[in-house]
Design a protein around this motif. Structure first.
Motif, mmCIF file in Angstrom:
data_model
loop_
_atom_site.group_PDB
_atom_site.id
_atom_site.type_symbol
_atom_site.label_atom_id
_atom_site.label_comp_id
_atom_site.label_asym_id
_atom_site.label_seq_id
_atom_site.Cartn_x
_atom_site.Cartn_y
_atom_site.Cartn_z
ATOM 1 N N ALA A 1 14.338 -1.607 40.757
ATOM 2 C CA ALA A 1 15.531 -1.752 39.913
ATOM 3 C C ALA A 1 16.215 -3.107 40.118
ATOM 4 O O ALA A 1 16.871 -3.621 39.208
ATOM 5 N N ILE A 2 16.061 -3.691 41.307
ATOM 6 C CA ILE A 2 16.684 -4.982 41.581
ATOM 7 C C ILE A 2 16.147 -6.039 40.626
ATOM 8 O O ILE A 2 16.906 -6.743 39.945
ATOM 9 N N LEU A 3 14.826 -6.183 40.574
ATOM 10 C CA LEU A 3 14.231 -7.197 39.699
ATOM 11 C C LEU A 3 14.260 -6.796 38.235
ATOM 12 O O LEU A 3 14.403 -7.650 37.353
ATOM 13 N N ILE A 4 14.160 -5.497 37.957
ATOM 14 C CA ILE A 4 14.230 -5.046 36.564
ATOM 15 C C ILE A 4 15.586 -5.415 35.967
ATOM 16 O O ILE A 4 15.671 -5.899 34.832
ATOM 17 N N SER A 5 16.651 -5.206 36.732
ATOM 18 C CA SER A 5 17.985 -5.558 36.245
ATOM 19 C C SER A 5 18.111 -7.066 36.042
ATOM 20 O O SER A 5 18.690 -7.523 35.052
ATOM 21 N N LEU A 6 17.546 -7.840 36.954
ATOM 22 C CA LEU A 6 17.630 -9.294 36.856
ATOM 23 C C LEU A 6 16.809 -9.818 35.679
ATOM 24 O O LEU A 6 17.244 -10.736 34.961
ATOM 25 N N ILE A 7 15.635 -9.251 35.478
ATOM 26 C CA ILE A 7 14.806 -9.642 34.333
ATOM 27 C C ILE A 7 15.523 -9.339 33.026
ATOM 28 O O ILE A 7 15.552 -10.164 32.105
ATOM 29 N N SER A 8 16.108 -8.160 32.936
ATOM 30 C CA SER A 8 16.835 -7.772 31.721
ATOM 31 C C SER A 8 17.987 -8.723 31.453
ATOM 32 O O SER A 8 18.198 -9.173 30.315
ATOM 33 N N PHE A 9 18.731 -9.055 32.491
ATOM 34 C CA PHE A 9 19.854 -9.976 32.340
ATOM 35 C C PHE A 9 19.366 -11.345 31.877
ATOM 36 O O PHE A 9 19.950 -11.945 30.959
ATOM 37 N N TYR A 10 18.293 -11.833 32.486
ATOM 38 C CA TYR A 10 17.779 -13.166 32.123
ATOM 39 C C TYR A 10 17.294 -13.190 30.670
ATOM 40 O O TYR A 10 17.529 -14.168 29.955
ATOM 41 N N VAL A 11 16.636 -12.137 30.248
ATOM 42 C CA VAL A 11 16.126 -12.085 28.868
ATOM 43 C C VAL A 11 17.263 -12.247 27.865
ATOM 44 O O VAL A 11 17.151 -13.011 26.894
ATOM 45 N N PHE A 12 18.379 -11.578 28.103
ATOM 46 C CA PHE A 12 19.494 -11.616 27.151
ATOM 47 C C PHE A 12 20.352 -12.878 27.285
ATOM 48 O O PHE A 12 21.032 -13.265 26.339
ATOM 49 N N GLN A 13 20.314 -13.532 28.433
ATOM 50 C CA GLN A 13 21.181 -14.685 28.666
ATOM 51 C C GLN A 13 20.465 -16.027 28.529
ATOM 52 O O GLN A 13 21.113 -17.072 28.618
ATOM 53 N N SER A 14 19.161 -16.019 28.308
ATOM 54 C CA SER A 14 18.394 -17.261 28.357
ATOM 55 C C SER A 14 17.937 -17.760 26.993
ATOM 56 O O SER A 14 17.008 -18.563 26.899
ATOM 57 N N GLN A 15 18.595 -17.300 25.941
ATOM 58 C CA GLN A 15 18.171 -17.707 24.595
ATOM 59 C C GLN A 15 18.303 -19.213 24.373
ATOM 60 O O GLN A 15 17.607 -19.784 23.523
ATOM 61 N N ILE B 1 10.018 -23.060 29.515
ATOM 62 C CA ILE B 1 10.677 -22.790 30.791
ATOM 63 C C ILE B 1 11.060 -21.322 30.891
ATOM 64 O O ILE B 1 10.936 -20.693 31.947
ATOM 65 N N ARG B 2 11.511 -20.774 29.792
ATOM 66 C CA ARG B 2 11.912 -19.360 29.760
ATOM 67 C C ARG B 2 10.726 -18.458 30.094
ATOM 68 O O ARG B 2 10.853 -17.516 30.881
ATOM 69 N N LYS B 3 9.565 -18.756 29.528
ATOM 70 C CA LYS B 3 8.380 -17.943 29.785
ATOM 71 C C LYS B 3 7.914 -18.068 31.236
ATOM 72 O O LYS B 3 7.529 -17.077 31.862
ATOM 73 N N LEU B 4 7.955 -19.285 31.768
ATOM 74 C CA LEU B 4 7.546 -19.485 33.158
ATOM 75 C C LEU B 4 8.473 -18.729 34.118
ATOM 76 O O LEU B 4 8.012 -18.101 35.078
ATOM 77 N N THR B 5 9.780 -18.790 33.844
ATOM 78 C CA THR B 5 10.742 -18.093 34.699
ATOM 79 C C THR B 5 10.558 -16.588 34.610
ATOM 80 O O THR B 5 10.579 -15.888 35.641
ATOM 81 N N LEU B 6 10.365 -16.089 33.411
ATOM 82 C CA LEU B 6 10.114 -14.650 33.262
ATOM 83 C C LEU B 6 8.831 -14.247 33.978
ATOM 84 O O LEU B 6 8.763 -13.178 34.597
ATOM 85 N N GLY B 7 7.831 -15.118 33.916
ATOM 86 C CA GLY B 7 6.588 -14.851 34.626
ATOM 87 C C GLY B 7 6.816 -14.748 36.131
ATOM 88 O O GLY B 7 6.282 -13.856 36.798
ATOM 89 N N ALA B 8 7.616 -15.666 36.663
ATOM 90 C CA ALA B 8 7.926 -15.648 38.099
ATOM 91 C C ALA B 8 8.644 -14.359 38.480
ATOM 92 O O ALA B 8 8.359 -13.752 39.525
ATOM 93 N N LEU B 9 9.564 -13.919 37.643
ATOM 94 C CA LEU B 9 10.312 -12.693 37.922
ATOM 95 C C LEU B 9 9.420 -11.463 37.816
ATOM 96 O O LEU B 9 9.518 -10.538 38.633
ATOM 97 N N VAL B 10 8.533 -11.444 36.835
ATOM 98 C CA VAL B 10 7.639 -10.297 36.658
ATOM 99 C C VAL B 10 6.654 -10.194 37.818
ATOM 100 O O VAL B 10 6.399 -9.100 38.343
ATOM 101 N N PHE B 11 6.098 -11.327 38.245
ATOM 102 C CA PHE B 11 5.181 -11.293 39.386
ATOM 103 C C PHE B 11 5.914 -10.918 40.672
ATOM 104 O O PHE B 11 5.343 -10.274 41.563
ATOM 105 N N SER B 12 7.187 -11.311 40.770
ATOM 106 C CA SER B 12 7.993 -10.882 41.921
ATOM 107 C C SER B 12 8.184 -9.371 41.901
ATOM 108 O O SER B 12 8.098 -8.703 42.943
ATOM 109 N N LEU B 13 8.455 -8.831 40.728
ATOM 110 C CA LEU B 13 8.599 -7.376 40.585
ATOM 111 C C LEU B 13 7.309 -6.669 40.979
ATOM 112 O O LEU B 13 7.332 -5.661 41.701
#
Length: 220
Positions: A37-51, A57-69
């Protein structure tokens, strides 16, 4: 300064982290939900705030967060098989590589990293010296992983002067916290069990991810 939505999310994030720490000690079944839930919440927040962020850069960061999850999930099963630890190591290694690519996109080419890099090399060498006799077959994987995370911290340092001060400070703090968290994890697993290791490792890790995300959102 943080926006209102960032401040509110930071509070929610802290509550999720506290819940994770509690379930790790008192409710093992719920822990299987609380930790991701820690990373899921952070990923969700980043998706909505990173438009506003560049798509690459957005895709690379999301990739880093997903692999961390994915790494978080895999490490929850290390008691069942050592292969889960190796797979988790690979997942976090991939996350660090993606973060390196993100940070280097904003690199200040005039910045000299040698002093900072020397400090990291001394730190990493000292830690590896302590651990090396306890690593066994994990000697080379851990050595390579340490090189990558030291590179990640250095690439965060190289953003100085090319991004906003707040963005730089948040990302660099996050990178250093990530380094500390992985160091604690390595010492706890390979050298000597640490008292309250779940608290120290998860606290530094969670805030490392939070600071990096907040810092990248402040970059533009």
């Amino acid at each position: 300064m943080l926006t209102k939505s960032e401040r509110l999310f930071a509070i929610l994030f802290c509550l999720v982290l506290i819940f994770e720490m509690y379930t790790a000690m008192e409710a093992p079944i719920l822990h299987y939900f609380a930790k991701p839930a820690i990373l899921i919440s952070l990923i969700s927040f980043y998706v909505f705030q990173s438009q506003h962020i560049e798509a690459h850069i957005r895709k690379l960061t999301l990739g880093a967060l997903v692999f961390s999850l994915l790494g978080d999930i895999l490490l929850m099963f290390v008691d069942q098989s050592p292969h889960f630890f190796t797979a988790g190591l690979v997942s976090f290694l991939t996350a660090h590589v993606l973060y390196i690519l993100v940070f280097l996109k904003a690199r200040n080419r005039a910045k000299n990293p040698w002093l900072f890099l020397t400090i990291l090399i001394v730190y990493g060498s000292s830690l590896f010296y302590v651990l090396k006799d306890h690593l066994g077959v994990m000697l080379l994987p851990v050595f390579f992983y340490m090189l990558v995370i030291l590179t990640m911290a250095t690439s965060a340092f190289l953003r100085k002067g090319s991004v906003r001060v707040l963005s730089y400070n948040l990302v660099l703090t996050g990178a250093i916290l990530f380094l500390i968290s992985d160091s604690l994890l390595a010492v706890n697993k390979f050298y000597e069990p640490l008292a309250y290791s779940n608290i120290s490792i998860m606290f530094t890790y969670a805030f490392a991810q939070l600071f990096i995300v907040f810092g990248l959102l402040k970059q533009q």
